[in-house]
Design a protein around this motif. Structure first.
Motif, PDB file in Angstrom:
ATOM      1  N   LYS A 312       0.734  -1.281   0.016  1.00  0.00           N
ATOM      2  CA  LYS A 312       0.056  -0.092   0.045  1.00  0.00           C
ATOM      3  C   LYS A 312       0.900   1.429   0.055  1.00  0.00           C
ATOM      4  O   LYS A 312       0.646   2.303  -0.860  1.00  0.00           O
ATOM      5  CB  LYS A 312      -0.879   0.028   1.193  1.00  0.00           C
ATOM      6  CG  LYS A 312      -2.316  -0.829   1.131  1.00  0.00           C
ATOM      7  CD  LYS A 312      -3.094  -0.798   2.291  1.00  0.00           C
ATOM      8  CE  LYS A 312      -4.296  -1.517   2.365  1.00  0.00           C
ATOM      9  NZ  LYS A 312      -5.233  -0.673   1.409  1.00  0.00           N
ATOM     10  N   MET A 313       1.784   1.191   0.692  1.00  0.00           N
ATOM     11  CA  MET A 313       2.755   2.513   0.877  1.00  0.00           C
ATOM     12  C   MET A 313       3.433   2.618  -0.329  1.00  0.00           C
ATOM     13  O   MET A 313       3.604   3.888  -0.907  1.00  0.00           O
ATOM     14  CB  MET A 313       3.668   2.110   1.853  1.00  0.00           C
ATOM     15  CG  MET A 313       3.437   2.118   3.402  1.00  0.00           C
ATOM     16  SD  MET A 313       2.307   3.707   3.930  1.00  0.00           S
ATOM     17  CE  MET A 313       0.576   3.086   3.748  1.00  0.00           C
ATOM     18  N   GLU A 314       4.039   1.551  -1.013  1.00  0.00           N
ATOM     19  CA  GLU A 314       4.440   1.567  -2.373  1.00  0.00           C
ATOM     20  C   GLU A 314       3.743   2.221  -3.496  1.00  0.00           C
ATOM     21  O   GLU A 314       3.770   3.113  -4.389  1.00  0.00           O
ATOM     22  CB  GLU A 314       5.119   0.375  -2.696  1.00  0.00           C
ATOM     23  CG  GLU A 314       5.940   0.264  -4.023  1.00  0.00           C
ATOM     24  CD  GLU A 314       7.206   1.176  -3.923  1.00  0.00           C
ATOM     25  OE1 GLU A 314       7.617   1.632  -4.984  1.00  0.00           O
ATOM     26  OE2 GLU A 314       7.789   1.537  -2.972  1.00  0.00           O
ATOM     27  N   GLU A 315       2.403   1.748  -3.435  1.00  0.00           N
ATOM     28  CA  GLU A 315       1.307   2.158  -4.262  1.00  0.00           C
ATOM     29  C   GLU A 315       0.947   3.638  -4.247  1.00  0.00           C
ATOM     30  O   GLU A 315       0.812   4.222  -5.212  1.00  0.00           O
ATOM     31  CB  GLU A 315       0.039   1.533  -4.084  1.00  0.00           C
ATOM     32  CG  GLU A 315       0.219  -0.017  -4.611  1.00  0.00           C
ATOM     33  CD  GLU A 315      -1.125  -0.676  -4.592  1.00  0.00           C
ATOM     34  OE1 GLU A 315      -1.852  -0.240  -3.802  1.00  0.00           O
ATOM     35  OE2 GLU A 315      -1.043  -2.015  -4.878  1.00  0.00           O
ATOM     36  N   LYS A 317       3.057   5.886  -2.677  1.00  0.00           N
ATOM     37  CA  LYS A 317       4.097   6.739  -3.302  1.00  0.00           C
ATOM     38  C   LYS A 317       4.286   6.905  -4.791  1.00  0.00           C
ATOM     39  O   LYS A 317       4.438   8.247  -5.190  1.00  0.00           O
ATOM     40  CB  LYS A 317       5.303   5.863  -2.808  1.00  0.00           C
ATOM     41  CG  LYS A 317       6.960   6.493  -3.187  1.00  0.00           C
ATOM     42  CD  LYS A 317       8.025   5.858  -2.878  1.00  0.00           C
ATOM     43  CE  LYS A 317       9.281   6.152  -3.171  1.00  0.00           C
ATOM     44  NZ  LYS A 317      10.468   5.316  -3.133  1.00  0.00           N
ATOM     45  N   LYS A 318       3.785   5.790  -5.367  1.00  0.00           N
ATOM     46  CA  LYS A 318       3.810   6.042  -6.855  1.00  0.00           C
ATOM     47  C   LYS A 318       2.608   6.940  -7.384  1.00  0.00           C
ATOM     48  O   LYS A 318       3.089   7.748  -8.327  1.00  0.00           O
ATOM     49  CB  LYS A 318       3.773   4.563  -7.438  1.00  0.00           C
ATOM     50  CG  LYS A 318       4.782   3.859  -7.363  1.00  0.00           C
ATOM     51  CD  LYS A 318       4.441   2.315  -8.121  1.00  0.00           C
ATOM     52  CE  LYS A 318       5.806   1.247  -8.101  1.00  0.00           C
ATOM     53  NZ  LYS A 318       5.460   0.053  -8.619  1.00  0.00           N
ATOM     54  N   LYS A 319       1.789   7.048  -6.599  1.00  0.00           N
ATOM     55  CA  LYS A 319       0.450   7.736  -7.072  1.00  0.00           C
ATOM     56  C   LYS A 319       0.776   9.137  -6.661  1.00  0.00           C
ATOM     57  O   LYS A 319       0.558  10.108  -7.551  1.00  0.00           O
ATOM     58  CB  LYS A 319      -0.714   7.321  -6.117  1.00  0.00           C
ATOM     59  CG  LYS A 319      -1.935   8.283  -6.223  1.00  0.00           C
ATOM     60  CD  LYS A 319      -3.152   7.826  -5.483  1.00  0.00           C
ATOM     61  CE  LYS A 319      -4.234   8.687  -5.640  1.00  0.00           C
ATOM     62  NZ  LYS A 319      -5.387   8.451  -4.722  1.00  0.00           N
ATOM     63  N   ARG A 320       1.684   9.608  -5.574  1.00  0.00           N
ATOM     64  CA  ARG A 320       2.054  10.933  -5.336  1.00  0.00           C
ATOM     65  C   ARG A 320       3.092  11.615  -6.259  1.00  0.00           C
ATOM     66  O   ARG A 320       3.094  12.514  -6.659  1.00  0.00           O
ATOM     67  CB  ARG A 320       2.754  11.109  -4.191  1.00  0.00           C
ATOM     68  CG  ARG A 320       1.880  10.757  -2.642  1.00  0.00           C
ATOM     69  CD  ARG A 320       2.338  11.430  -1.396  1.00  0.00           C
ATOM     70  NE  ARG A 320       3.790  10.521  -1.238  1.00  0.00           N
ATOM     71  CZ  ARG A 320       3.902   9.389  -0.557  1.00  0.00           C
ATOM     72  NH1 ARG A 320       2.745   8.918   0.144  1.00  0.00           N
ATOM     73  NH2 ARG A 320       4.781   8.851  -0.277  1.00  0.00           N
TER      74      ARG A 320
END
Length: 339
Positions: A312-315, A317-320
């Motif tokens: 979730k954190m990686e997703e 991060k990519k979204k940001r």
């Protein structure tokens, strides 16, 4: 006993619902390491304060107020392991919460009085009580009817009369009759309605553990204006010096009987979750009229695996990064931030 049976046993009436305890009791009782024993000590002090405040020794048969009977009321019938807490010169007497006596109050004459409170710099209407003790009736024709049996002892709640008995600077004043205890002076106290006590003691699933947990959250809730108390499980564990797993079990007791409403201020919890992402729960204590007779289902926070959390954190991060690229034409990393 059922709720109604305990109500009859203690001859409770609605005018006797107010029993105040000092807020510092939770810190002082931390000296008792066994958590269940500590919950017993708190509840025992509450009960003895009630009995004294309303002079119940004048209305309840002495046979129903022995130390064995009080332990039975608290759900600890015949538990000799607790004697070190309540016996003469035991833990609670060393801490100056109680003292052993056989001169009990048999009448309580309550009056209202307007008094000036220096630290508040204002007048406040306070309850004032005048007790009539067994010893006051020695020359009375009915003395034989009111005196307790031989070897009967009761526990006088010291803090009900002297708030700071361990403060050397107060000793002289107390010896001269000065009183500042919670029976009449209720600043920095909490008042658990006696109906809550009777509910807990007659609901074996709740008992002293639920009463102790409710009392602490109730005191904190009221300190915050009755809008709820925000605290993390870690901080609650630290405040009460109780392991997190035990705190979790105690919270489960009060939540599943609708004694306490626990609001989650985050969507999920995961092991390894960043500190800044953890938010305190809000605990709101309900009035006893909202307590349930049977356990109910309550909202529990979603717990996800560490791997799912990292994903979730990686997703996120990519979204940001995509949003920043679209907005600024550049990706701003954490190490580039000025704080």
């Amino acid at each position: 006993m059922t709720y109604e049976e305990l109500k009859e046993y203690l001859q409770f009436n609605e005018a006797e619902t107010q029993t105040f305890l000092p807020n510092e009791i939770f810190d002082e009782l931390k000296i008792i390491n066994n958590i269940q024993h500590r919950a017993f000590a708190y509840t025992y002090i509450y009960l003895t304060t009630y009995l004294w405040r309303y002079a119940k020794f004048g209305t309840i048969p002495y046979a129903n107020l022995t130390q064995d009977k009080l332990k039975e009321i608290l759900g600890r019938k015949g538990d000799e392991r607790l004697n070190y807490i309540i016996k003469k010169n035991g833990v609670l007497e060393e801490l100056k919460w109680i003292e052993t006596t056989n001169d009990c109050p048999i009448l309580a004459d309550w009056k209202g009085e307007e008094r000036y409170i220096p630290h508040l710099d204002k007048n406040k209407r306070l309850g004032e009580v005048e007790f009539t003790h067994v010893s006051d009736w020695k020359d009375n024709a009915f003395y034989e009817d009111v005196k307790p049996p031989n070897k009967f002892t009761a526990k006088r709640p010291i803090r009900g009369f002297n708030r700071y008995p361990n403060d050397p600077e107060m000793q002289g004043d107390y010896m001269n009759g000065y009183e500042d205890g919670t029976i009449e002076y209720i600043e920095n106290t909490h008042r658990i309605p006696f109906e809550v006590f009777m509910y807990c003691m007659t609901k074996k699933e709740v008992g002293i553990k639920g009463f102790y947990m409710y009392a602490y959250l109730f005191s904190k809730d009221k300190m915050h204006g009755g809008k709820g108390y925000d605290v993390t499980l870690i901080n609650l564990s630290s405040q009460l010096a109780i392991p997190e797993k035990t705190i979790d079990r105690y919270l489960d007791i009060v939540k599943k009987f609708n004694m306490v409403l626990g609001l989650h201020n985050q969507d999920f919890f995961a092991v390894g979750m960043k500190k800044e992402q953890r938010k305190a729960n809000t605990y709101i204590t309900n009035g006893y009229e909202l307590f349930t007779d049977k356990p109910i289902q309550y909202a529990k926070i979603k717990i996800i695996a560490k791997q799912e959390y990292l994903k979730k954190m990686e997703e996120e991060k990519k979204k940001r990064e995509v949003e920043e690229l679209e907005k600024y034409g550049v990706i701003i990393t954490e190490d580039q931030l000025p704080f």
